[in-house]
Design an enzyme around this catalytic site. Structure first.
Site, PDB file in Angstrom:
ATOM      1  N   SER A 131      61.238  49.379  -9.882  1.00  0.00           N
ATOM      2  CA  SER A 131      60.130  48.873 -10.699  1.00  0.00           C
ATOM      3  C   SER A 131      60.645  47.631 -11.418  1.00  0.00           C
ATOM      4  CB  SER A 131      59.673  49.941 -11.695  1.00  0.00           C
ATOM      5  OG  SER A 131      60.702  50.254 -12.611  1.00  0.00           O
ATOM      6  N   ASP A 163      59.822  56.353 -20.583  1.00  0.00           N
ATOM      7  CA  ASP A 163      59.574  55.019 -20.037  1.00  0.00           C
ATOM      8  C   ASP A 163      58.343  55.129 -19.140  1.00  0.00           C
ATOM      9  OD1 ASP A 163      59.456  52.539 -18.927  1.00  0.00           O
ATOM     10  OD2 ASP A 163      61.364  52.665 -17.842  1.00  0.00           O
ATOM     11  N   GLU A 185      59.311  53.074 -23.870  1.00  0.00           N
ATOM     12  CA  GLU A 185      59.681  51.814 -23.204  1.00  0.00           C
ATOM     13  C   GLU A 185      58.524  51.360 -22.318  1.00  0.00           C
ATOM     14  OE1 GLU A 185      63.424  52.251 -21.102  1.00  0.00           O
ATOM     15  OE2 GLU A 185      62.714  50.953 -19.495  1.00  0.00           O
ATOM     16  N   HIS A 214      59.481  56.007  -9.069  1.00  0.00           N
ATOM     17  CA  HIS A 214      60.750  56.665  -8.749  1.00  0.00           C
ATOM     18  C   HIS A 214      60.584  58.029  -8.097  1.00  0.00           C
ATOM     19  CE1 HIS A 214      62.977  54.158 -12.063  1.00  0.00           C
ATOM     20  NE2 HIS A 214      62.608  53.443 -11.027  1.00  0.00           N
ATOM     21  N   HIS A 236      71.033  51.687 -16.679  1.00  0.00           N
ATOM     22  CA  HIS A 236      71.293  51.635 -15.235  1.00  0.00           C
ATOM     23  C   HIS A 236      70.063  51.073 -14.524  1.00  0.00           C
ATOM     24  CE1 HIS A 236      69.084  55.665 -14.371  1.00  0.00           C
ATOM     25  NE2 HIS A 236      68.520  54.996 -15.338  1.00  0.00           N
ATOM     26  N   ARG A 237      70.102  51.037 -13.186  1.00  0.00           N
ATOM     27  CA  ARG A 237      68.918  50.776 -12.363  1.00  0.00           C
ATOM     28  C   ARG A 237      68.637  52.024 -11.535  1.00  0.00           C
ATOM     29  NH1 ARG A 237      66.838  45.491 -12.748  1.00  0.00           N
ATOM     30  NH2 ARG A 237      64.987  46.730 -12.237  1.00  0.00           N
ATOM     31  N   SER A 238      67.438  52.097 -10.962  1.00  0.00           N
ATOM     32  CA  SER A 238      67.136  53.278 -10.156  1.00  0.00           C
ATOM     33  C   SER A 238      67.975  53.313  -8.879  1.00  0.00           C
ATOM     34  CB  SER A 238      65.642  53.344  -9.836  1.00  0.00           C
ATOM     35  OG  SER A 238      65.186  52.113  -9.334  1.00  0.00           O
ATOM     36  N   LYS A 251      69.748  45.362 -19.034  1.00  0.00           N
ATOM     37  CA  LYS A 251      70.184  45.605 -17.657  1.00  0.00           C
ATOM     38  C   LYS A 251      70.811  44.313 -17.139  1.00  0.00           C
ATOM     39  CE  LYS A 251      66.157  48.390 -16.191  1.00  0.00           C
ATOM     40  NZ  LYS A 251      64.769  48.158 -15.706  1.00  0.00           N
ATOM     41  N   ASP A 255      61.288  46.312 -21.528  1.00  0.00           N
ATOM     42  CA  ASP A 255      62.148  46.244 -20.335  1.00  0.00           C
ATOM     43  C   ASP A 255      61.605  45.157 -19.412  1.00  0.00           C
ATOM     44  OD1 ASP A 255      63.514  46.613 -17.958  1.00  0.00           O
ATOM     45  OD2 ASP A 255      62.699  48.596 -17.535  1.00  0.00           O
ATOM     46  N   LYS A 293      70.815  54.752 -21.117  1.00  0.00           N
ATOM     47  CA  LYS A 293      70.151  55.660 -20.173  1.00  0.00           C
ATOM     48  C   LYS A 293      70.757  55.449 -18.796  1.00  0.00           C
ATOM     49  CE  LYS A 293      66.018  53.059 -18.768  1.00  0.00           C
ATOM     50  NZ  LYS A 293      64.603  53.195 -18.380  1.00  0.00           N
ATOM     51  N   GLN A 342      56.917  56.913 -15.542  1.00  0.00           N
ATOM     52  CA  GLN A 342      58.108  56.889 -14.688  1.00  0.00           C
ATOM     53  C   GLN A 342      59.235  57.809 -15.173  1.00  0.00           C
ATOM     54  OE1 GLN A 342      59.451  52.912 -13.038  1.00  0.00           O
ATOM     55  NE2 GLN A 342      61.127  53.283 -14.448  1.00  0.00           N
ATOM     56  N   GLU A 343      59.464  57.855 -16.490  1.00  0.00           N
ATOM     57  CA  GLU A 343      60.657  58.559 -16.979  1.00  0.00           C
ATOM     58  C   GLU A 343      60.366  59.383 -18.225  1.00  0.00           C
ATOM     59  OE1 GLU A 343      63.776  55.595 -17.455  1.00  0.00           O
ATOM     60  OE2 GLU A 343      63.086  54.592 -15.625  1.00  0.00           O
ATOM     61  N   GLU A 353      66.337  59.013  -9.847  1.00  0.00           N
ATOM     62  CA  GLU A 353      67.366  59.045 -10.884  1.00  0.00           C
ATOM     63  C   GLU A 353      67.828  60.469 -11.163  1.00  0.00           C
ATOM     64  OE1 GLU A 353      65.901  56.693 -14.181  1.00  0.00           O
ATOM     65  OE2 GLU A 353      65.991  54.864 -12.980  1.00  0.00           O
TER      66      GLU A 353
HETATM   67  C1  2PG Z   1      63.550  51.113 -15.635  1.00  0.00           C
HETATM   68  C2  2PG Z   1      64.580  51.196 -14.535  1.00  0.00           C
HETATM   69  C3  2PG Z   1      65.737  52.106 -14.781  1.00  0.00           C
HETATM   70  P1  2PG Z   1      64.232  50.309 -12.117  1.00  0.00           P
HETATM   71  O1  2PG Z   1      62.374  50.838 -15.396  1.00  0.00           O
HETATM   72  O2  2PG Z   1      63.887  51.235 -16.805  1.00  0.00           O
HETATM   73  O3  2PG Z   1      65.382  53.406 -15.100  1.00  0.00           O
HETATM   74  O4  2PG Z   1      63.991  51.403 -13.273  1.00  0.00           O
HETATM   75  O5  2PG Z   1      65.721  50.165 -11.962  1.00  0.00           O
HETATM   76  O6  2PG Z   1      63.560  50.859 -10.901  1.00  0.00           O
HETATM   77  O7  2PG Z   1      63.613  49.036 -12.593  1.00  0.00           O
HETATM   78 MG    MG Z   2      61.963  50.586 -17.657  1.00  0.00          MG
END
Ligand code: 2PG
Ligand code: MG
Length: 444
Positions: free
Chosen positions: A67, A269, A310, A181, A390-392, A362, A337, A413, A189-190, A231
């Protein structure tokens, strides 16, 4: 942000070590080599190995998002049939053919100079010519090279660069996955649990793992089988965010802890880019406008111990962000983000317009470690909190664990407390704690 060019030697916190006159001790590279490896989703990514003139080697690899924000630094991918176009042979060749001759041409006196030279070689703002995936791997490996030359651990070197006091961060475990994800209809998403009341990092990891196992039991008994998202969080067949939040509350309690802002808090998130539709946002069967979505979040914050949201609004919905800030910024953390993509200028703009009170960090979104540190500085100057992420799509590289400690941001995270690429970071934090008993743990 500090750099090494000052006339005075800098003292490193918490050890007897000093980095002195670093400008007089250039780091030299004998060899720069890249390769294509596979990430945690089975897609190619770039790994870089730097051989220093003393014969030692350092390594780093690029993560990748699913994403992604519209304004992120741009990866170079091969296109074509192999790996559905996601190969990175061209990015690898860019390291070997263009970045390697630059890095080995002479010694380097600072990471800042090195990152600036690579950026200049690329020649674009988005790093799209050489590839942000090539450039970030080089930059992370180079940071390790400077830490190695200074004879300090990576987190200490990053503390030196950032001018921050080192701190062990509260892990935010993403235990229910939706959005981009995971399969299924969960729009957010999270869903994360944050053991803010843990005594230390080791205790926080234990709490996270125990709650994850309790959640596994709940999900299995209620839904039979449940898949896992990218994740490592569960992906049960639910489509209402409140069902996910209820599951978290039950799992926290079942594991013997108390859900609450002072013991185990919740963070989300939603990644609202992912459920933005024409005229609003789709949640379950409803379409909400920005006002309704802000009301919805406010209701959730009043009903659950949520400490952080987020990307509650899509990256271009600035009125939505401003509205949420007005409603909730004095109560909880609102993290940008996709909104900021770790870009210092966007973070400063967000602070000025009151879009959020925190920024996600990131490194591969902006492309170099120097710019990542500048983003953290920009946030700090604006009194914003930062969460390292991190990234997914991940590898076993643990750079972000050291980044979180070295910049003292107090929160990270890295997905669920399961799957090797997620645990690598959490275990690295525990290792840093075990060898640095003087470091404090917790939110700032
Ligand atoms: C996010 C990230 C990490 P992605 O949206 O915060 O969890 O996802 O790396 O897919 O952008
Ligand atoms: Mg995010």
């Amino acid at each position: 942000m500090n750099d090494y060019t000052g006339a005075h030697p800098h003292t490193l916190a918490g050890g007897g070590d000093y980095i002195t006159h670093h400008g007089d001790r250039p780091v030299g590279f004998e060899m720069v080599a890249a390769s294509q490896i596979l990430d945690s989703r089975g897609y190619p990514t770039v790994q870089v190995t730097l051989t220093l003139t003393d014969g030692d080697t350092v390594e780093a690899s690029a993560p990748a998002g699913a994403s992604t924000g519209e304004h992120e630094a741009v990866e170079v991918r091969d296109g074509g049939h192999a790996f559905s176009g996601r190969g990175v042979r061209r990015a690898v060749a860019n390291v070997d053919e263009e970045i390697a001759p630059l890095l080995t041409a002479h010694g380097w006196t600072s990471l800042r100079d090195l990152d600036a030279a690579v950026r200049q070689l690329d020649g674009t703002d988005s790093l799209s010519r050489l590839g942000a995936n090539a450039v970030i791997a080089v930059s992370m490996a180079a940071t390790r090279a400077f830490a190695h030359a200074a004879n300090v651990p990576l987190h200490r070197y990053l503390a030196h660069l950032s001018g921050a006091e080192e701190r062990l961060p509260v892990p935010h475990f993403n235990v229910i996955n939706g959005g981009a994800h995971a399969p299924g209809g969960l729009p957010f998403q999270e869903f994360m649990i944050a053991p803010v009341g843990a005594a230390n990092e080791e205790h926080a990891l234990q709490m996270g793992a125990e709650i994850y196992h309790a959640l596994a039991g709940l999900v299995r008994s209620r839904f039979g089988m449940a898949g896992l998202g990218d994740e490592g969080g569960f992906a049960p067949p639910i489509d209402d965010p409140e069902q996910a939040l209820d599951l978290l509350m039950e799992a926290i309690t079942a594991a013997g802890y108390t859900p609450g802002l002072d013991q185990v808090a919740i963070a989300m998130d939603p990644a609202a880019n992912g459920f933005a539709v024409d005229g609003g946002y789709r949640i379950s069967s409803r379409i909400m406008n920005s006002e309704q979505l802000a009301d919805y979040y406010t209701g959730l914050v009043n009903s659950y111990p949520i400490r952080s949201i987020e990307d509650g609004f899509a990256e271009n919905d600035h009125p939505g962000w401003a509205l949420l800030f007005e409603r909730l910024a004095d109560k909880i953390q609102l993290v940008g983000d996709d909104l900021y993509v770790t870009d210092p200028a966007r973070i400063r703009d967000g602070a000025e317009h009151h879009y959020s009170n925190a920024a996600l960090i990131k490194p591969n979104q902006i492309g170099t470690v120097t710019d990542t540190l500048a983003a953290i500085s920009a946030a700090r100057e604006a009194d914003m909190a930062c969460m390292v992420s991190h990234r997914s799509g991940e590898t076993l590289d643990t750079f972000i664990a050291d980044l979180a400690v070295g910049t003292g941001v107090g929160q990270i995270k890295s997905g669920a407390p399961a799957r090797g690429e997620r645990l690598a970071k959490y275990n690295r934090l525990a290792q840093i704690e075990a060898t640095n008993a003087h470091l404090s743990f917790g939110l700032r």
